[in-house]
Design an enzyme around this catalytic site. Structure first.
Site, mmCIF file in Angstrom:
data_model
loop_
_atom_site.group_PDB
_atom_site.id
_atom_site.type_symbol
_atom_site.label_atom_id
_atom_site.label_comp_id
_atom_site.label_asym_id
_atom_site.label_seq_id
_atom_site.Cartn_x
_atom_site.Cartn_y
_atom_site.Cartn_z
ATOM 1 N N GLY A 128 37.524 38.735 34.538
ATOM 2 C CA GLY A 128 38.781 38.961 33.827
ATOM 3 C C GLY A 128 38.703 40.240 33.011
ATOM 4 N N ASP A 135 38.496 34.857 42.397
ATOM 5 C CA ASP A 135 38.910 33.788 41.483
ATOM 6 C C ASP A 135 37.638 33.073 41.041
ATOM 7 O OD1 ASP A 135 39.657 31.343 40.375
ATOM 8 O OD2 ASP A 135 41.356 31.073 41.731
ATOM 9 N N TYR A 151 41.452 22.816 26.739
ATOM 10 C CA TYR A 151 40.868 24.121 26.390
ATOM 11 C C TYR A 151 39.623 23.936 25.511
ATOM 12 C CZ TYR A 151 40.691 28.980 24.714
ATOM 13 O OH TYR A 151 40.299 30.259 24.407
HETATM 14 N N1 NAP Z 1 42.841 35.623 22.556
HETATM 15 C C1 NAP Z 1 42.217 34.781 21.777
HETATM 16 O O1 NAP Z 1 42.616 34.528 20.644
HETATM 17 C C2 NAP Z 1 40.964 34.091 22.258
HETATM 18 C C3 NAP Z 1 40.280 33.297 21.330
HETATM 19 C C4 NAP Z 1 39.123 32.653 21.711
HETATM 20 C C5 NAP Z 1 38.654 32.806 22.992
HETATM 21 N N2 NAP Z 1 39.330 33.578 23.886
HETATM 22 C C6 NAP Z 1 38.791 33.672 25.238
HETATM 23 O O2 NAP Z 1 38.586 35.025 25.586
HETATM 24 C C7 NAP Z 1 38.758 35.193 26.995
HETATM 25 C C8 NAP Z 1 39.792 36.282 27.250
HETATM 26 O O3 NAP Z 1 40.999 35.903 26.632
HETATM 27 P P1 NAP Z 1 42.263 36.875 26.464
HETATM 28 O O4 NAP Z 1 42.872 36.553 25.170
HETATM 29 O O5 NAP Z 1 41.880 38.263 26.789
HETATM 30 O O6 NAP Z 1 43.201 36.258 27.610
HETATM 31 P P2 NAP Z 1 44.289 36.944 28.527
HETATM 32 O O7 NAP Z 1 44.842 38.162 27.869
HETATM 33 O O8 NAP Z 1 45.203 35.845 28.922
HETATM 34 O O9 NAP Z 1 43.431 37.394 29.798
HETATM 35 C C9 NAP Z 1 42.800 36.434 30.599
HETATM 36 C C10 NAP Z 1 41.874 37.142 31.564
HETATM 37 O O10 NAP Z 1 41.241 36.140 32.380
HETATM 38 C C11 NAP Z 1 41.428 36.478 33.738
HETATM 39 N N3 NAP Z 1 41.489 35.276 34.566
HETATM 40 C C12 NAP Z 1 42.229 34.151 34.369
HETATM 41 N N4 NAP Z 1 42.008 33.276 35.358
HETATM 42 C C13 NAP Z 1 41.113 33.851 36.200
HETATM 43 C C14 NAP Z 1 40.464 33.440 37.393
HETATM 44 N N5 NAP Z 1 40.707 32.238 37.940
HETATM 45 N N6 NAP Z 1 39.577 34.285 37.993
HETATM 46 C C15 NAP Z 1 39.314 35.504 37.462
HETATM 47 N N7 NAP Z 1 39.900 35.945 36.321
HETATM 48 C C16 NAP Z 1 40.782 35.134 35.704
HETATM 49 C C17 NAP Z 1 42.713 37.269 33.781
HETATM 50 O O11 NAP Z 1 42.748 38.081 34.933
HETATM 51 P P3 NAP Z 1 43.973 38.013 35.995
HETATM 52 O O12 NAP Z 1 45.212 38.384 35.225
HETATM 53 O O13 NAP Z 1 43.591 38.999 37.052
HETATM 54 O O14 NAP Z 1 43.996 36.597 36.504
HETATM 55 C C18 NAP Z 1 42.619 38.074 32.493
HETATM 56 O O15 NAP Z 1 41.856 39.252 32.705
HETATM 57 C C19 NAP Z 1 39.171 33.818 27.531
HETATM 58 O O16 NAP Z 1 38.059 33.138 28.034
HETATM 59 C C20 NAP Z 1 39.715 33.124 26.294
HETATM 60 O O17 NAP Z 1 39.642 31.724 26.406
HETATM 61 C C21 NAP Z 1 40.483 34.225 23.546
#
Ligand code: NAP
Length: 250
Positions: A15, A66, A158
């Site tokens: 991702g 994926d 989650y």
């Molecule tokens: N934002 C927050 O506040 C927060 C807090 C705690 C933890 N996190 C964690 O940090 C990580 C990134 O979060 P984010 O906020 O950057 O989320 P985001 O903006 O929604 O981005 C999600 C990323 O995951 C990828 N992804 C989703 N499903 C996938 C799959 N099946 N295979 C490969 N790639 C996949 C997406 O790529 P595609 O679009 O190509 O599918 C995208 O690059 C996640 O694990 C999230 O749980 C985030």
């Protein structure tokens, strides 16, 4: 020969094309790593990021798979290991949040959340473990969440996936330590990305009230922690959970 911290290293960021993953890809590339930017749906974002990294003098490629598809993960990572001869750093960042109250959560939402957030990280770690063990060095960094530590109403799936990712990290840390591979988890707090973009005005104020440092996190805050754990400075750190959350959970 560059004296950058991660010069000559190959890093896979799942991702890695947008959100936190994008900042991680940029940071690792800035430290000299060749970055494999994985995506599943957002091909344009990944391609644009590859160009951005190259324009800044870095090295990157994109890779579509994926993470929840074990056969695809094995095939693509095997091919990457063949091409590069190794993978030094794996950042399990890909994740989804399909939030719902317990009684409204559908089987498919539960299963998909576990499949991407937990099984995806497990499949990727398994696929790179042999090459890292053989090299007697390697870094696996799992992006968990503060919600995996504290729990949260409306986020049972989650939170479960992210708490389990901590258990996975500690088990792999114990299993791979003798082969020079470290495994750590980072637990971000509320970070400004697409995932948290529709919280609503009132919700953001409520969240801010619980963050001692008084601001939401930035993707760069997480990227800096990833780069540290990936660097030689963190060679004696394994099995740890690093909270990057502005103090919202201690
Ligand atoms: N934002 C927050 O506040 C927060 C807090 C705690 C933890 N996190 C964690 O940090 C990580 C990134 O979060 P984010 O906020 O950057 O989320 P985001 O903006 O929604 O981005 C999600 C990323 O995951 C990828 N992804 C989703 N499903 C996938 C799959 N099946 N295979 C490969 N790639 C996949 C997406 O790529 P595609 O679009 O190509 O599918 C995208 O690059 C996640 O694990 C999230 O749980 C985030």
């Amino acid at each position: 020969m560059s004296d950058k911290l991660l010069n000559g290293q190959v890093a896979v960021v799942t991702g890695g094309g947008r959100g936190i993953g994008k900042a991680v890809s940029l940071e690792l590339a800035a430290h000299g790593a060749h970055v494999v930017i994985n995506y599943s749906r957002s091909a344009d974002a990944a391609e644009a990021l590859k160009k951005e990294i190259e324009a800044a003098g870095g090295s990157a490629e994109t890779s579509a798979f994926d993470v929840s598809d074990s056969a695809q993960v094995d095939e693509v990572l095997k091919a990457l290991i063949k091409t590069h001869g190794k993978i030094d750093i794996l950042v399990n960042n890909a994740g989804i949040a399909l939030d719902n109250l317990l009684v409204r959560t559908k089987d498919e939402e539960w299963e998909r959340t576990i499949a991407v957030n937990l099984s995806g990280s497990f499949y990727c770690a398994r696929a790179v473990a042999k090459t890292m063990m053989k090299a007697r060095s390697g870094r696996i960094i799992n992006i968990s969440s503060v919600i995996g530590e504290s729990g949260n109403a409306g986020q049972a799936a989650y939170a479960s996936s992210k708490a389990a990712l901590i258990g996975l990290s500690k088990s792999l840390a114990k299993e791979l330590a003798s082969r020079g591979v470290t495994v750590n988890a980072i637990t971000p707090g509320y970070i400004e990305t697409d995932m948290t973009s529709d919280l609503g005005e009132g919700a953001t104020e409520g969240i801010l009230a619980g963050i001692p440092l008084g601001r939401l996190g930035k993707s760069e805050d997480i990227a800096a922690a990833v780069a540290f754990l990936a660097s030689p400075h963190a060679s004696y750190i394994t099995g740890q959970v690093l909270g990057v959350n502005g103090g919202m959970y201690m």
